[in-house]
Design an enzyme around this catalytic site. Structure first.
Site, PDB file in Angstrom:
ATOM      1  CB  CYS A  90      -6.255  -0.149   1.009  1.00 33.90           C
ATOM      2  SG  CYS A  90      -7.387  -0.342   2.410  1.00 33.90           S
ATOM      3  CG  HIS A 337     -10.811   0.792  -0.254  1.00 32.30           C
ATOM      4  ND1 HIS A 337      -9.689  -0.005  -0.196  1.00 32.30           N
ATOM      5  CD2 HIS A 337     -10.803   1.351  -1.501  1.00 32.30           C
ATOM      6  CE1 HIS A 337      -9.042   0.058  -1.345  1.00 32.30           C
ATOM      7  NE2 HIS A 337      -9.697   0.873  -2.149  1.00 32.30           N
TER       8      HIS A 337
END
Length: 495
Positions: A90, A337
């Site tokens: 990510c 994340h």
């Protein structure tokens, strides 16, 4: 002529927290970094240390490499959204998604930004990758580096990809060759079978010297970007285009790799490199001095922004250059994340108002984010804002803003004194969207944008209080009194 050195594989000696050895996914032995640097041929060997670090065991977890070995794959359910299959990449995918949205949503030729043909996806993705590479280039005279598969070495497209991306990759001829590209027989390796060592022995770097050539080359490599290891190939391209020495000069801790060797998460330096072109480790505005050491921050307004849940926990303070980007698109960071929050409401990122400028300048003199400065710095702040700064007037302001002679000037009274009743120009409500590329973080594992409406209030109103989710707490670091009404039954996930 010396013979190439053979790859020396280690015996299993390191174990994870479950007592299992960290094994290479092909040979079932740990990945030997020393061997990798031997077989990298043309590719700068230092890039491996910069990206993956130097684990004390000498090995990189095969599971972490596998998680990063995906390409840029569009969702079948959301034609302008990229999918992420496992945790880790990510740090590259979210910034690319943010710039991709910038180029699609604010392209006036796109009547429906959520619908896109395969040819449109190709153009949009390659244009975005080129833009990030151009931003990372420190000097046009050094050219742009593209890391690709060596001739005849490209593997099959990852088995994770959707039906639109099952075509095999196509090798590009050597730069010196004038022959047109020809279909090659790729090696019979899927992403899971490639392995760390084989990946680094099968890639090489090429250099192009002009922006026009860069854009043409990136476009010609579309199948490479979306195939096996496309994310890593692009990351290596950005790093070598920027220059390893330039990155080391910007990173605060040169011993910290761009990818965490334990959890596989990208560092803040990596995110900043992709978002701003500079691999600085901090998110505040400008540079700061701490114990005689200069700590680098963000030096100009970014095209897309960054907000983090860590600020709500008071672990850091994001500066105005990332909080107020040129386009209303923000990468949102949690503990583990990155996702993306965006809207089409351009009034959210209008020119910096005088009060916003004053807040930013005041906070630059308050590096500890205390909400106040020593009164001795008031004159410097007023000079930086081009306010009247004659000694007599400064003294008068001091007595007004510090009537109890505490020796400090608070931010709130300072703004109220010089910039009262300023209308921000932000509408009361506007449509918003949230993107999370991780399939398992989406309803029914369908990567789709979650739609909603944002209400930005000037004060807390318990009558319209919605929820207290991580997404909202993250956004509250920019809009203190924001409420979110989502069209789905559950709020989108920050993780």
């Amino acid at each position: 002529m010396t013979e190439p050195l053979a790859i020396v594989k280690l015996q299993p000696k390191i174990y994870n927290q479950y007592g299992n050895p960290l094994l290479d996914c092909v040979s079932r032995v740990p990945v030997d970094l020393a061997a990798v640097t031997v077989v990298m041929s043309e590719l700068d060997k230092e890039v491996v240390d910069l990206v993956w670090g130097r684990p004390s065991s000498g090995a990189v977890s095969a599971s972490i490499f596998r998680r990063w070995a995906q390409g840029f794959v569009f969702s079948e359910n959301e034609h302008t959204a990229l999918e992420q299959f496992e945790g880790g990449p990510c740090a590259v995918i979210a910034p690319v998604q943010a710039f991709l949205l910038k180029n699609i949503v604010f392209n006036r030729e796109c009547s429906n930004w959520r619908q896109m043909s395969e040819e449109g996806q190709k153009t949009a993705l390659c244009s975005t990758l080129s833009e990030i590479l151009e931003s990372a280039c420190s000097s046009p005279s050094t050219g742009f580096c593209l890391v690709t598969w060596a001739k005849g070495q490209s593997p099959h497209t990852s088995t994770h990809t959707n039906t639109q991306s099952q075509s095999q990759t196509q090798d590009v001829p050597d730069p010196e060759s004038s022959q047109p590209p020809q279909e090659q027989s790729p090696t019979a390796l899927a992403a899971e079978d490639l392995g760390f060592e084989r990946f680094h022995s099968d890639i090489h770097k090429r250099t192009v010297m002009s922006v026009t050539d860069l854009r043409e080359e990136v476009l010609s490599l579309y199948h490479t970007w979306r195939g096996c290891c496309g994310v890593l190939l692009f990351l290596y391209s950005v790093i070598l285009t920027k220059g390893i020495e330039n990155i080391r000069n910007e990173i605060q801790d040169t011993m910290e790799p761009l990818i965490d060797p334990v959890h596989g998460h990208g560092s803040q330096s990596l995110v900043n490199l992709l978002v701003t072109g500079h691999a600085v480790s901090n998110v505040w505005d400008g540079d700061r001095e701490c114990s005689g050491m200069k700590l680098h921050g963000i030096h100009k307004q970014a095209s897309v922004g960054f907000l983090t849940l860590m600020e709500s926990l008071r672990f850091c303070k994001v500066g105005a250059f990332l909080k107020s980007p040129k386009f209303p698109i923000w990468i949102l960071g949690s503990e583990t994340h990155l996702s993306v929050f965006f809207t089409k409401e351009m009034s959210l990122v209008g020119p910096e108002s005088p009060s916003e400028q004053a807040r930013r300048v005041f906070q630059s003199f308050d590096p500890e984010d205390n909400g106040f400065i020593p009164e001795s710095l008031l004159e410097d702040v007023m000079k930086a804002l081009d306010l009247v700064s004659e000694p007599e007037y400064v003294s008068l302001v001091k007595s007004k803003l510090d009537p109890e002679s505490l020796g400090i000037i608070l931010l709130g009274p300072f703004l109220l004194e010089f910039f009262p009743n300023q209308d921000s120009g932000i509408p009361d409500s506007f449509p918003v969207y949230h993107y999370n590329g991780l399939k398992q973080s989406n309803h029914n594992e369908r990567v789709e944008y979650v739609e909603g409406t944002a209400l930005v209030l000037g004060f807390e109103d318990p009558m319209v209080r919605t929820d207290d989710t991580p997404v909202k707490r993250c956004l509250q670091t920019k809009w203190s009194y924001i409420e979110l009404l989502w069209t789905t039954d559950r709020s989108p996930s920050l993780n």
